[in-house]
Design a protein around this motif. Sequence first.
Motif, short mmCIF file in Angstrom:
data_model
loop_
_atom_site.label_atom_id
_atom_site.label_comp_id
_atom_site.label_asym_id
_atom_site.label_seq_id
_atom_site.Cartn_x
_atom_site.Cartn_y
_atom_site.Cartn_z
N ASP A 78 -8.35 -1.61 -1.92
CA ASP A 78 -7.80 -0.93 -1.72
C ASP A 78 -8.52 0.82 -0.96
N SER A 79 -9.43 0.47 -0.71
CA SER A 79 -10.16 1.76 0.14
C SER A 79 -11.33 1.04 0.71
N THR A 80 -11.34 0.01 1.19
CA THR A 80 -11.75 -0.66 2.86
C THR A 80 -10.69 -1.26 3.98
N LEU A 81 -10.83 -0.75 4.81
CA LEU A 81 -9.81 -1.16 5.99
C LEU A 81 -10.82 -2.09 6.58
N GLU A 82 -11.14 -3.42 7.15
CA GLU A 82 -12.25 -3.69 8.12
C GLU A 82 -11.56 -3.97 9.88
N VAL A 83 -12.16 -3.78 10.98
CA VAL A 83 -11.63 -3.91 11.77
C VAL A 83 -12.54 -4.03 12.71
N LYS A 84 -11.86 -5.53 13.91
CA LYS A 84 -12.54 -6.41 14.11
C LYS A 84 -11.99 -5.88 15.67
N LEU A 85 -13.16 -5.35 17.23
CA LEU A 85 -13.33 -5.03 17.93
C LEU A 85 -13.42 -5.66 19.35
N ARG A 86 -12.63 -5.49 19.89
CA ARG A 86 -12.60 -6.35 21.85
C ARG A 86 -13.69 -6.00 22.36
N GLU A 87 -14.19 -6.94 22.38
CA GLU A 87 -16.02 -7.68 22.97
C GLU A 87 -15.86 -7.11 24.47
N GLY A 94 -19.90 2.52 32.34
CA GLY A 94 -20.98 1.52 32.35
C GLY A 94 -21.52 1.75 31.05
N GLU A 95 -21.15 2.27 29.88
CA GLU A 95 -21.95 2.38 28.57
C GLU A 95 -21.43 2.09 27.44
N PRO A 96 -22.01 0.65 27.28
CA PRO A 96 -20.22 -0.40 26.49
C PRO A 96 -20.16 0.29 24.90
N PHE A 97 -19.09 -0.28 25.02
CA PHE A 97 -18.17 -0.08 23.45
C PHE A 97 -18.56 -0.79 23.14
N ASP A 98 -18.39 -0.28 21.71
CA ASP A 98 -18.68 -1.52 20.21
C ASP A 98 -18.79 -0.17 18.94
N ALA A 126 -13.53 8.32 4.76
CA ALA A 126 -14.68 9.54 3.45
C ALA A 126 -16.13 8.75 4.51
N ALA A 127 -15.93 7.18 4.97
CA ALA A 127 -16.75 7.27 5.74
C ALA A 127 -16.61 5.91 6.86
N VAL A 128 -17.19 5.95 8.28
CA VAL A 128 -16.87 4.82 8.37
C VAL A 128 -18.02 4.16 8.42
N GLU A 129 -18.56 2.72 8.25
CA GLU A 129 -19.64 2.11 8.01
C GLU A 129 -19.05 0.42 9.20
N VAL A 130 -20.67 0.06 9.32
CA VAL A 130 -21.05 -0.43 10.72
C VAL A 130 -21.28 -2.02 9.97
N VAL A 131 -20.27 -3.16 10.34
CA VAL A 131 -20.94 -4.41 10.41
C VAL A 131 -21.74 -5.12 10.57
N ASP A 132 -21.30 -4.66 11.51
CA ASP A 132 -21.93 -6.21 12.57
C ASP A 132 -21.25 -4.76 14.91
N ARG A 137 -16.14 -0.91 8.97
CA ARG A 137 -15.51 -0.09 7.96
C ARG A 137 -14.51 0.47 7.97
N PHE A 138 -13.66 0.82 7.33
CA PHE A 138 -13.31 2.19 7.72
C PHE A 138 -12.88 2.79 5.83
N LYS A 139 -13.69 2.92 5.27
CA LYS A 139 -13.61 3.49 4.05
C LYS A 139 -13.18 5.12 3.71
N THR A 140 -12.07 4.47 2.28
CA THR A 140 -10.99 5.76 2.46
C THR A 140 -11.04 5.66 0.78
N ARG A 141 -10.74 7.69 0.88
CA ARG A 141 -10.65 8.15 -0.51
C ARG A 141 -9.94 8.00 -1.33
N GLU A 142 -8.95 7.16 -1.09
CA GLU A 142 -7.52 6.83 -1.99
C GLU A 142 -6.79 6.18 -1.15
N LYS A 143 -6.21 4.70 -2.11
CA LYS A 143 -5.44 3.75 -1.38
C LYS A 143 -4.76 4.50 0.54
#
Length: 272
Positions: A78-87, A94-98, A126-132, A137-143
């Motif tokens: 309910d408080s973690t949105l996981e997002v896969k990014l375009r490679e 020329g700086e890489p997007f990641d 609330a915060a954004v966490e790097v998984v790889d 993962r976007f961590k939210t304060r509430e749903k």
Amino acid sequence: MRWRAALCIFLKLGLAHAEEVRFKAFISSVPPESLYPFHNSDGITSNHLNQIFETLVAVDNDGRLAPLLATSWKWADDSTLEVKLREGVKFHNGEPFDSRAVKFTFDIFVDPRHPVKNRQYAESIAAVEVVDRYTVRFKTREKDSFLIDRLATVGHIIPPEYFGRVGEKEFSQKPIGTGPFQFESSDFKTKMTLRKNQNYWGGTSDLDVLELDYLPDYNAAVSLFKQGKLNFISHVPGVHTKSLMGIQGVSLAKKLSFHSLMMIVNSMKANS
């Protein structure tokens, strides 16, 4: 939130020649003062930003959510949105997007020490966490089930290295993103010139140069359009559409756009 029909009119271009194709457009009488995404709070500036920068997701022509810099997303809880990014995406320099770029962007977005005009669109973060490298993962304060929808409007991703080197002031005048066009020049008074991104992940545009002209009003824009000195006018007032449609090679496009309606009720009794 309602849908409203927005009209634009454009002159068809012949693209079957080798010379540079320049496209002159009128979308506003007032140029943006800054191209720093966090200064944005209006639709006109967004029209500029969306050529240079990209968000994680977009809204397609049918009003559906579509992948952009993100390829997929899911709620892990309910408080973690996981997002896969375009490679394989690169910024204009020329700086890489990641994942690092996404976290850097949203760390600014959620930090109360940084002024952000449209922070309310993602205030649940609330915060954004790097998984790889290509997962965050976007961590939210509430749903917040609509967070991914609002990320189609805000969160234009910026390059951490370039921004760290030049700072906010220079970045706002010489922006770098991942979008289909890259900033070339502007006096921020009369004209802005964008050039197509030759390395755009989504395929290069048929247009080599996109020139945005800031004209006094629609009368000036319509006059130049009729002279063949302007190729596109956005949000055409109805009073001009009939005369413009009489020009050979001209097309009128209607597109649904978000539009908020405000109603103020007068509850005061009239004087007797």
